[in-house]
Design an enzyme around this catalytic site. Sequence first.
Site, mmCIF file in Angstrom:
data_model
loop_
_atom_site.group_PDB
_atom_site.id
_atom_site.type_symbol
_atom_site.label_atom_id
_atom_site.label_comp_id
_atom_site.label_asym_id
_atom_site.label_seq_id
_atom_site.Cartn_x
_atom_site.Cartn_y
_atom_site.Cartn_z
ATOM 1 N N THR A 187 0.838 -1.193 0.000
ATOM 2 C CA THR A 187 0.000 0.000 0.000
ATOM 3 C C THR A 187 0.876 1.247 0.000
ATOM 4 O OG1 THR A 187 -1.618 1.308 1.217
ATOM 5 C CG2 THR A 187 -0.269 -0.178 2.533
ATOM 6 N N GLU A 329 -4.956 -2.716 4.465
ATOM 7 C CA GLU A 329 -4.586 -3.373 5.729
ATOM 8 C C GLU A 329 -5.752 -4.145 6.351
ATOM 9 O OE1 GLU A 329 -3.917 -0.347 4.740
ATOM 10 O OE2 GLU A 329 -2.024 0.427 5.518
ATOM 11 N N LYS A 439 -6.182 11.250 -2.107
ATOM 12 C CA LYS A 439 -6.663 10.081 -2.838
ATOM 13 C C LYS A 439 -7.403 10.536 -4.088
ATOM 14 C CE LYS A 439 -7.492 5.420 -1.776
ATOM 15 N NZ LYS A 439 -8.220 4.395 -1.082
ATOM 16 N N TRP A 444 -3.334 6.728 -4.325
ATOM 17 C CA TRP A 444 -2.734 7.713 -3.425
ATOM 18 C C TRP A 444 -1.711 8.615 -4.105
ATOM 19 C CZ3 TRP A 444 -5.139 8.334 0.959
ATOM 20 C CH2 TRP A 444 -5.748 7.250 1.598
#
Length: 541
Positions: A187, A329, A439, A444
């Site tokens: 991520t 996550e 975002k 991102w």
Amino acid sequence: MRPMLGLMQDVPLTLDTIFRHVEQHHGDVPIVTNGPGGPVRSTYAAWADRTRRLGGVLDTLGVSADGRVGTFAWNSQRHLELYYGVPCTGRVLHTLNIRLFPEQLTYVVNHGEDEVVFVDRTVLPLLWPLIDTMTTVRHVVVMDDGGTNEVPDDPRVRDYETLLAAAEPVAFGVVRDENTAASMCYTSGTTGNPKGVLYSHRSTVLHAMAVVSPNGFGIGVHDVAMPVVPMFHANAWGLAQAAPMAGAAMVFPGAMMQPQALADLIVAEGVTFTAGVPTIWQGMLPHLAGREHQLRKIGCGGSAVPAALSEAYREQVGLPIYQAWGMTETHPVASGGTLARRYDDADEATKAALRARQGVPLFGVQARIVTAGTTDELPWDDVATGELQVRGPWCAASYYEEPGTELTTEDGWMKTGDIAALDEFGSIRIADRTKDLIKSGGEWISSVDLENAIMAHPAVAEAAVVAVPNPTWGERPLACVVVKPGETLTEAQVLDHLRPLVASWWLPDAVEFIDEVPKTSVGKFSKKDLRSRFAEYPAKS
Ligand code: AMP
């Protein structure tokens, strides 16, 4: 005294249980992949045979028993083969995000120590130029998805279909411990380098069971599920496990991600469930409005779903959008917006406001809000806002090989970096985030990296980059720049300076020249002040 133990079988929750279930009970159910030559039709039975052969391919290529296998691919049946062929033989699937920049891509492949990468021909030009920087990769297996890019004449390059045709099918069942790693996903929703989240077989199965359940996406044997959310980002929100688990037909868009092509596919293939980020639904609305379709649920998350967008779908497409919240996550689905029975008689405006919330945690996930930096819980009154923290069997405990990165509190809760309020029933309303990131279209952008790049300009005294709302992308970066005394600078000069330094989709939509970046009491940039000052900033597109 030892507690009295139950006398039930201890069958591990591994991915081959989903594989075997769909192979044995739903073999005739169709799988469709769109492509430049039109949809390619298959079934779970054909997919299962190819997936077992893929296990043989991994053996032929000499991939180690727990070797990492990268994928760099769109949503397709082949990607679904990798989603099972890799973990069901004990290896670890590493889905690579095709939107990472070159340096990030090299970083995640090397950090994950991928031995082989399976790549769609349409995106090969993004990966191949980096191949010599990827120190552990021994093979690049090209999946011909109808792209016309030249395939390099290099001994490391292999053809997927040729390998598959020559391979022997393998028996699965080598994974005995359900806590074995099944897949990894990096991520970039953190500061610094992307961080690896390592999903286990157990967490993947449990997450899929939550996703498939009625309060989640609610997928069953009568459904035709189409993941628009990429299989290279956050485990495709569990759809690659949930749909096969439910015996639902699957439709994959392949590289045909244009709004018109997606809308046509939904209509033509009788898609009943689909999911993607708000930008996708924003773009698709004019192409779906007023058409006859079979949709009964549209899942959406990754960024806040504006009430206006959901209402436009309700009015023009016939159903509102179902909002979910989660993170890479958290596998990623952690909460969802199914409205409780108490709201059955509520008016449409109230329901629209409820759907704009991030919803109630799905069973298995617990949520709380705390004063940031502490474990002091805040009240569930929909007024107090604090850091959202979650806990559950599909929430990450730590990042892969990132010592010193604190994801979990001392009392075992995962820190999300989101700021939220909870109402009296624990429905989440995301209000802000502590992560210094933007975002845009579900991906991102690091404001810190952009600021550093801008501040490298000799005429810049200081610069802060903040997110401003945008109807198409959710958020876009706005650069707030303070020019050094005696210097002059234009917006065009700032953007020209950034162009060679960052990906084109990171370029700020606008540059505002300000006298000073507001600071907090400890002298840090106060992004909050800038965000509220520019909250009404006119969107560029
Ligand atoms: P990612 O790991 O890229 O999926 O990003 C996860 C982050 O996206 C979360 O921590 C939130 O900041 C944001 N996010 C995800 N879903 C939503 C949502 N429904 N509403 C608002 N923000 C969201």
